[in-house]
Design a protein around this motif. Structure first.
Motif: not given
Lengths: 343, 343
Positions: A46, B54, B156, B159, B161
């Protein structure tokens, strides 16, 4: 890690996606390309977009050059430069690279490390990070040492209008002697190149050269290209293909390095059809040309930049070469297999 | 174009970068993948960023699967799905693909067209555009029919993690029977698969499945991965590697399709180490798990989604399999060459 250190050659296990693949990544690739994206070891990286960045510019090339190590570079350096150059020629500032290897079983571990070191060093120079990758291993006889694919992402810093904007009177600029890469690789492949020969590939990243030229051109650059496979002649043909324009270049204005001329004479090749991997061809507004040439000459590797011809309007899609002795011939795209596996 | 149409096989000329390369692009690739980016035929594609997108997600894979056509797909379909899935597992919505081919001299033209058609069809389904590419041709005996690299860019949307967020009590979810792809390819390679066998690769794009799961999980998904090379067992090991967590999965909760079990028995393989190309492994908050499973089951190919185990905290980095007969064994990453050239 101890397994890796003890293996002399790459075996099929290293492409299994299991333990050995992890060891390869951790012992060779992570140390060479260390960055936060790669450390994540996820399926994808990302990315951050640099402040003020333009639209993404995306390009890819697979490299199968033979021999994989050649005078002036190796397949690792070439794989970085090739993609950095493609992104740069499209007006992008290169930022990220993906790296994917297809290794033939039996390739030496130390050679893989040396290729990784080349990639790392060249990527650093060009300011790009290797952020994601993949390794496959194929059986002996199903590859040839190592093949490399890179894809690159840059961000557009310049708008280059392309061939539709080319008009009669525009200058055609070449950044240096054509044909060095192709001639060097072919001579090396034939075993004809002495250790201390002056003939080396011109392989280099053109990010800084492209940027300087585009800044100096102040919007006057119509199209940029690094003439790789097919050489300068093929790229010039592509510049006018499908347009109303023609190009006239002058053999007297094209400086071919003497070692390239000599190699081409031996190999029966034309330097204008031999690949470059560190040259830039530009068409630009004639008024902007002197500043563009001056800017290119300031960049190492661009000292030989010169106008080699002009755009004309007489014969749509054709490229003419005014020969040194005053004749004229038409340059077409490379036809047939002149130089296989040059990059 | 007539030359292309008359050639039955790919020759070295098609990788020369000259006339034949252009003909290949214009007769095969442009019609298959037609879009405005590719039509530019520049060195790189200047991309649009979708509204509200994103950060870019970037991934690559090279595909060397043997045989290149297998039950349930071919190398073209695999090359699209593999990269689409990597981007999807990182929380990205896939948007753009690069496509780079290394073709062995002698590969049939009609096979190339069929691979291009697979790529086009799969790309369309996954909503990605093939925007830039490259073709190289190597001599007979220096490749194996066709190798394909794709790199993908997505944006993106979620999210995720990652492994650092995994905690005891989390659910481990698998979207369907493990091992179909690996078992199908290995059986086909061994010539053991009947034409009408039920055993087919699970190869499919997981973009919609990932998206549905992430939406349903409402932030509860810790990590997602498609267990390809090394299979589900290797991916589970990677999930907890270097963390304080362990995973306990239960053989009774893992449905292995009977044709996969049968093939694995013949081949001497463990389905948990056989590659999937259309399965998703997720770790998610236990409270979110029922909704995530329900969402996955609604997606074609995800009907068999189930919780197969839990995250525990007892033995850092270890994965335990509770066997069907009540025993327990440790699953490690795939060690050694079990399945070469599976993707």
């Amino acid at each position: 890690m101890s397994d890796v250190m003890n293996d002399r050659i790459i075996t099929l296990d290293y492409g299994s996606g299991g333990m050995k693949t992890s060891e390869l990544i951790e012992s060779v690739f992570l140390p060479a390309f260390d960055n936060e994206y790669l450390r994540g070891l996820g399926d994808g990286a990302v990315l951050d977009i640099p402040d003020g960045a333009g639209r993404p510019v995306f390009s890819t090339d697979s490299f199968v050059v033979s021999p994989w190590r050649f005078p002036g570079g190796d397949i690792g350096k070439l794989a970085v430069c090739g993609t950095v150059n493609d992104v740069s020629m499209a007006g992008g500032v290169p930022a990220y690279l993906s790296l994917s290897l297809i290794i033939e079983e039996g390739f030496l571990f130390e050679d893989l490390k040396s290729v990784a070191a080349s990639i790392a060093s060249e990527a650093k120079k060009a300011g790009v990070a290797v952020v994601t990758g993949d390794t496959k291993v194929v059986e002996r006889g199903k590859g040839d040492g190592i093949y490399i694919n890179t894809a690159g992402i840059g961000f557009a810093a310049f708008d280059i209008p392309g061939k539709k904007s080319v008009r009669p009177g525009d200058s055609v600029i070449l950044s240096g002697s054509p044909g060095r890469h192709g001639a060097a690789v072919m001579m090396a492949r034939a075993g004809l190149l002495a250790e201390n020969s002056a003939l080396k590939s011109d392989c280099m990243a053109l990010d800084k050269m492209a940027r300087s030229a585009l800044e100096a051109g102040k919007g006057g650059i119509r199209i940029l290209r690094d003439p790789t496979r097919g050489g300068a002649a093929t790229t010039l043909s592509e510049f006018v293909e499908g347009t109303d324009m023609s190009i006239e270049i002058d053999e007297n204005l094209i400086h071919v390095d003497p070692e390239v001329s000599a190699a081409c004479a031996i190999l029966g090749l034309d330097p204008l059809y031999c690949a470059c991997e560190g040259r830039m061809l530009a068409i630009c507004d004639r008024d902007a040309a002197p500043d563009v040439i001056k800017a290119i000459r300031k960049i190492p590797g661009g000292e030989g930049a010169a106008e080699i011809g002009k755009v004309t309007g007489g014969a749509p899609g054709k490229v003419f070469l005014k020969t040194a002795v005053g004749g004229s011939r038409i340059l077409q795209k490379l036809a047939g297999m002149q130089l296989p596996r040059i990059c």
